[in-house]
Design a protein around this motif. Structure first.
Motif, PDB file in Angstrom:
ATOM      1  N   VAL A 339       0.829  -1.202   0.000  1.00 27.21           N
ATOM      2  CA  VAL A 339       0.000   0.000   0.000  1.00 27.21           C
ATOM      3  C   VAL A 339       0.868   1.259   0.000  1.00 27.21           C
ATOM      4  O   VAL A 339       0.604   2.206  -0.736  1.00 27.21           O
ATOM      5  N   THR A 340       1.941   1.258   0.797  1.00 30.83           N
ATOM      6  CA  THR A 340       2.818   2.428   0.838  1.00 30.83           C
ATOM      7  C   THR A 340       3.480   2.661  -0.518  1.00 30.83           C
ATOM      8  O   THR A 340       3.479   3.772  -1.035  1.00 30.83           O
ATOM      9  N   ILE A 341       4.044   1.599  -1.101  1.00 29.10           N
ATOM     10  CA  ILE A 341       4.770   1.765  -2.354  1.00 29.10           C
ATOM     11  C   ILE A 341       3.823   2.038  -3.505  1.00 29.10           C
ATOM     12  O   ILE A 341       3.960   3.015  -4.231  1.00 29.10           O
ATOM     13  N   PHE A 342       2.826   1.158  -3.653  1.00 33.05           N
ATOM     14  CA  PHE A 342       2.060   1.169  -4.899  1.00 33.05           C
ATOM     15  C   PHE A 342       0.884   2.127  -4.833  1.00 33.05           C
ATOM     16  O   PHE A 342       0.743   3.002  -5.685  1.00 33.05           O
ATOM     17  N   SER A 343       0.030   1.974  -3.802  1.00 35.04           N
ATOM     18  CA  SER A 343      -1.115   2.884  -3.698  1.00 35.04           C
ATOM     19  C   SER A 343      -0.696   4.208  -3.089  1.00 35.04           C
ATOM     20  O   SER A 343      -1.508   5.104  -2.913  1.00 35.04           O
ATOM     21  N   GLY A 344       0.574   4.330  -2.711  1.00 34.12           N
ATOM     22  CA  GLY A 344       1.077   5.579  -2.157  1.00 34.12           C
ATOM     23  C   GLY A 344       1.915   6.305  -3.186  1.00 34.12           C
ATOM     24  O   GLY A 344       1.427   7.137  -3.936  1.00 34.12           O
ATOM     25  N   THR A 345       3.200   5.923  -3.237  1.00 37.61           N
ATOM     26  CA  THR A 345       4.115   6.662  -4.088  1.00 37.61           C
ATOM     27  C   THR A 345       3.788   6.539  -5.573  1.00 37.61           C
ATOM     28  O   THR A 345       3.691   7.542  -6.275  1.00 37.61           O
ATOM     29  N   VAL A 346       3.610   5.300  -6.061  1.00 38.50           N
ATOM     30  CA  VAL A 346       3.344   5.134  -7.498  1.00 38.50           C
ATOM     31  C   VAL A 346       2.055   5.853  -7.881  1.00 38.50           C
ATOM     32  O   VAL A 346       1.989   6.548  -8.899  1.00 38.50           O
ATOM     33  N   LEU A 347       1.035   5.728  -7.045  1.00 37.59           N
ATOM     34  CA  LEU A 347      -0.236   6.402  -7.336  1.00 37.59           C
ATOM     35  C   LEU A 347      -0.028   7.902  -7.439  1.00 37.59           C
ATOM     36  O   LEU A 347      -0.580   8.559  -8.305  1.00 37.59           O
ATOM     37  N   ASN A 348       0.789   8.453  -6.565  1.00 37.17           N
ATOM     38  CA  ASN A 348       0.988   9.897  -6.592  1.00 37.17           C
ATOM     39  C   ASN A 348       1.761  10.340  -7.819  1.00 37.17           C
ATOM     40  O   ASN A 348       1.473  11.363  -8.404  1.00 37.17           O
ATOM     41  N   VAL A 349       2.739   9.516  -8.231  1.00 36.18           N
ATOM     42  CA  VAL A 349       3.526   9.896  -9.397  1.00 36.18           C
ATOM     43  C   VAL A 349       2.686   9.753 -10.663  1.00 36.18           C
ATOM     44  O   VAL A 349       2.693  10.621 -11.529  1.00 36.18           O
ATOM     45  N   ILE A 350       1.965   8.625 -10.771  1.00 36.31           N
ATOM     46  CA  ILE A 350       1.240   8.306 -12.005  1.00 36.31           C
ATOM     47  C   ILE A 350      -0.168   8.894 -11.995  1.00 36.31           C
ATOM     48  O   ILE A 350      -0.663   9.361 -13.023  1.00 36.31           O
ATOM     49  N   GLY A 351      -0.834   8.813 -10.853  1.00 37.35           N
ATOM     50  CA  GLY A 351      -2.167   9.390 -10.744  1.00 37.35           C
ATOM     51  C   GLY A 351      -3.310   8.537 -11.262  1.00 37.35           C
ATOM     52  O   GLY A 351      -4.447   8.960 -11.229  1.00 37.35           O
ATOM     53  N   GLN A 352      -3.038   7.324 -11.770  1.00 40.67           N
ATOM     54  CA  GLN A 352      -4.139   6.496 -12.281  1.00 40.67           C
ATOM     55  C   GLN A 352      -4.748   5.660 -11.151  1.00 40.67           C
ATOM     56  O   GLN A 352      -4.470   4.471 -11.006  1.00 40.67           O
ATOM     57  N   ALA A 353      -5.614   6.303 -10.389  1.00 39.01           N
ATOM     58  CA  ALA A 353      -6.134   5.684  -9.173  1.00 39.01           C
ATOM     59  C   ALA A 353      -6.867   4.367  -9.442  1.00 39.01           C
ATOM     60  O   ALA A 353      -6.682   3.394  -8.707  1.00 39.01           O
ATOM     61  N   ILE A 354      -7.671   4.321 -10.481  1.00 37.64           N
ATOM     62  CA  ILE A 354      -8.514   3.132 -10.680  1.00 37.64           C
ATOM     63  C   ILE A 354      -7.669   1.890 -10.941  1.00 37.64           C
ATOM     64  O   ILE A 354      -7.836   0.859 -10.296  1.00 37.64           O
TER      65      ILE A 354
END
Lengths: 387, 340
Positions: A339-354
């Protein structure tokens, strides 16, 4: 014609099928509409969609990494894998510790010794009734503030170091010698299992019990140690260089805080499951075991616990699943799991929440289903045959 | 039979209303804001000088002033703002889902964010850069001496990527400990979990002042990245983008023309001042606003310089110098496009 149709509609079986088909159709239509709506909105708002981002460069560093290759130059997919491994590591460690603590506390709670019984009860009542997030934060701040700084690390024979940043262990250097040590370890285990089976068979046939503990110590522990010294496999020792320890394996303090809090929290539920299991075993079983002349500890191990597990395993499975899901609270202390890595950092960089949240949920779903599958199989084995 | 008919009718109706929704798409933010009577603005969970609430819950800061300027322009009242505190991870989803009308939360303008999130940056209200705070006892004066050190960072920020880029390009090693909030990051640094804390320079001074012993830490002079911070809106509403962009520009233009909240209503013969006062020109029409929109901004919020000095200037505890955030005519890079 109409009457025929009407009678068909009033037919119970036909109606049952009709309603079910209708229900499925309505749900499918809803799901389709929701998905269509979503895709339309994404397109209208100009948000990027698809899974192409998985091959993009991640660009950020990850603190905890057990055995995968990872650097900021790796892809988002590799970061995703690191996240999964870290989630699994903390879940497995937590499940292992929680099971041991839970079993001991569960039995202690039924002890006839007043003090032991009270301590177990107090432990359960305290840790079961405090939210897990608070416990994680509490143990983390305790560990951070109580342990010494890197320069004043607690030193165990210059090979293991403990400080407020983590635990540093020697790392085996992969090579021919190491493989021999590993091979001797495997040989030791296999031959011990063989000896144990033979002694069990002898016990079944003649009733004579052989003590296999010396065999265990000799084969599983001594053999690899001897092999290590004879062949001289190399270990890489951690050493303080500059700001931090370099070399060896390091386990972060966040990992420990999380695994520890998850285990002592979940262990309370496991202890209660074990207690209810033991209490469900008929009193006559214990009396019968005593009448046969079995010692208390034997009666517990051979008669009571196997029957208690039949009742205790299903709720314990639930607790294992809860522990795994609770590990996602790691973000609070900065342990870099999924959750920290993927739904956290990656999500913030990429922004594709779904896409990112869906992938994360799929991982948890898969882990939970696998744990359920394994334990349900085990549960079936434990149940009384023929029932 | 009756029951069957009823069920079918109800389900058909539900489906009908559901699919009808698919076509509707909100993109008139101005109309929404005016009919609600307030502007919903996403801000940080508490960054001193940029957006932070006081003990009675009143928000202030230079990011907050951008929200207030937009409220003054669209509603005629800078106080009609609802602030929604957001973490770094939540901010873009809150904006694209329509939970907030605009985002003004020390957000770095990057290519990816501007092009692939369905969002658009409306301008820059502070030019920042990434810096470092270290324990004084380490005796370090330069980032290059931090090879092998561990860093406390806030998750979900460009800071994480800049740090990795910088150390990679300088072939140095580092460890990153990522926390969810700025307060936890500070806690980790204080407890000695990491050797250095890295964040935007504008935040380091504020963070240092809240340490138990501020003199135990020093902020290094090195700046390793460009962090242009600015307000963000959804891409689908061009009129709204223009309103936010020109509200910010009006504040910068007012400072350049030398008008403040105290002098905005003074009579002037300068055509530029008159346009900003709403006495001449038709700058309001294409934005769909009243004639006194820019006058309201300056009168109620003040010009950029006033906002800067009030929130982060040398007279505040943050004590940030104007630096590059000075007007272009005074040696900085702040430059509003022409108001005509």
């Amino acid at each position: 014609m109409f009457t025929k149709l009407k009678s068909l509609l009033y037919n119970n079986e036909v109606r049952a099928i009709l309603f079910q088909v209708l229900a499925v159709a309505v749900i499918a239509y809803f799901a389709y509409q929701a998905f269509d709506n979503l895709m339309l909105n994404i397109e209208q708002r100009g948000i990027r969609s698809g899974f192409g981002f998985l091959n993009d460069e991640a660009g950020f560093a990850v603190n905890d990494n057990f055995f995968l290759e990872y650097s900021p130059a790796s892809t988002n997919l590799q970061a995703f894998y690191v996240g999964i491994v870290n989630t699994l590591m903390v879940a497995i460690t937590g499940i292992f510790l929680a099971s041991i603590i839970g079993l001991i506390v569960g039995i202690a709670r039924l002890s006839s010794n007043y003090l032991i019984k009270k301590i177990a009860t107090i432990y359960i009542e305290i840790f079961r009734n405090i939210p897990i997030l608070l416990q994680i934060l509490f143990w983390y701040s305790i560990a951070l503030n109580a342990l010494p700084s890197a320069r004043n690390s607690i030193n165990f024979f210059d090979t293991i170091f403990l400080n407020s940043r983590g635990l540093y262990l020697p790392k085996p250097i992969m090579g021919f010698e190491l493989y021999i040590v590993l091979a001797s370890f495997v040989i030791g285990i296999v031959s011990y299992i063989f000896i144990k089976k033979r002694s069990n068979k002898k016990h079944d046939e003649t009733g004579i019990k052989t003590n296999t503990i010396p065999h265990f110590l000799g084969l599983v522990l001594l053999l690899p140690i001897v092999a290590y010294f004879v062949f001289g496999a190399q270990l890489e020792y951690p050493a303080l260089k500059g700001f931090n320890f370099k070399g060896g394996v390091d386990l972060s303090i966040e990992f420990f805080a999380l695994a520890f809090s998850l285990s002592i929290y979940t262990a309370t539920y496991i202890a209660e499951a074990i207690r209810s299991g033991v209490e469900s075993v008929d009193k006559g079983q214990k009396e019968a075991a005593a009448a046969l002349g079995l010692k208390d500890s034997w009666a517990m191990r051979l008669v009571i616990l196997p029957q208690a597990f039949r009742v205790a395993i299903p709720p314990i499975i639930n607790q294992y699943l809860n522990l795994t899901k609770n590990s996602s609270l790691a973000a609070a202390v900065g342990y870099t799991e999924l959750v920290t890595i993927f739904s956290g950092t990656v999500l913030n960089v990429i922004g594709q929440a779904i896409e990112i949240i869906t992938l994360t949920m799929l991982v948890y779903l898969t882990i939970s289903l696998v744990i359920s599958l394994i334990l349900n199989t085990f549960n079936k084995k434990m149940q009384i045959k023929g029932n | 039979m009756n029951q069957l008919l009823k069920i079918s009718a109800v389900s058909l109706l539900t489906i009908g209303s559901f699919s009808a929704q698919a076509g509707i798409f909100h993109s008139d933010t101005l109309k929404d804001v005016q009919s609600k009577g307030s502007l919903t603005c996403g801000v940080s969970t508490g960054t001193p000088g940029f957006s932070s609430p006081d003990s009675s819950g009143n928000w202030s800061g230079i990011d907050v002033d951008v929200c207030r300027a937009v409220a003054a322009a669209t509603l005629g009242d800078a106080k009609k703002v609802k602030f929604v505190p957001l973490t770094a991870k939540e901010r873009f989803i809150a904006l694209s889902s329509g939970e907030i009308d605009m985002l003004s939360r020390n957000t770095t303008w990057t290519h990816t964010r501007d092009t692939s999130l369905g969002l658009t940056f409306a301008g820059v209200n502070y030019y920042d850069g990434q810096g470092f705070m270290v324990k004084k006892s380490l005796g370090i004066n330069n980032v290059k001496e931090l090879d092998g050190a561990s860093f406390c960072i806030q998750a979900g920020t460009t800071t994480e990527l800049n740090l990795a880029d910088y150390f990679r390009s300088n072939k140095m090693k580092f460890k990153a400990v990522t926390y969810d909030t700025s307060a936890q990051t500070k806690g980790g640094f204080e407890a000695g979990r990491c050797d250095a804390l890295t964040s935007d320079v504008s935040q380091l001074a504020g963070l240092r002042s809240t340490l138990k012993d501020p003199s135990s830490a020093v902020v290094l002079g090195d700046v390793i990245s460009k962090e242009p911070l600015g307000p963000v809106v959804r891409k689908d509403d061009n009129t709204w983008l223009n309103i936010v962009r020109w509200s910010l520009n009006a504040m910068i233009e007012a400072e350049e023309l030398g008008i403040t909240s105290a002098t905005i209503d003074d009579a002037s013969t300068s055509p530029g001042v008159q346009r900003l006062q709403g006495k001449s020109g038709k700058l309001n029409e294409s934005l769909g606003l009243d004639k006194d929109w820019s006058r309201n901004i300056i009168a109620q919020v003040g010009n950029y310089g006033e906002s800067f000095e009030r929130n982060i200037g040398m007279s505040t505890p943050i004590q940030l110098p104007r630096g590059v955030n000075q007007l272009w005519i005074k040696g900085g890079i702040l430059y509003a496009p022409a108001f005509r």
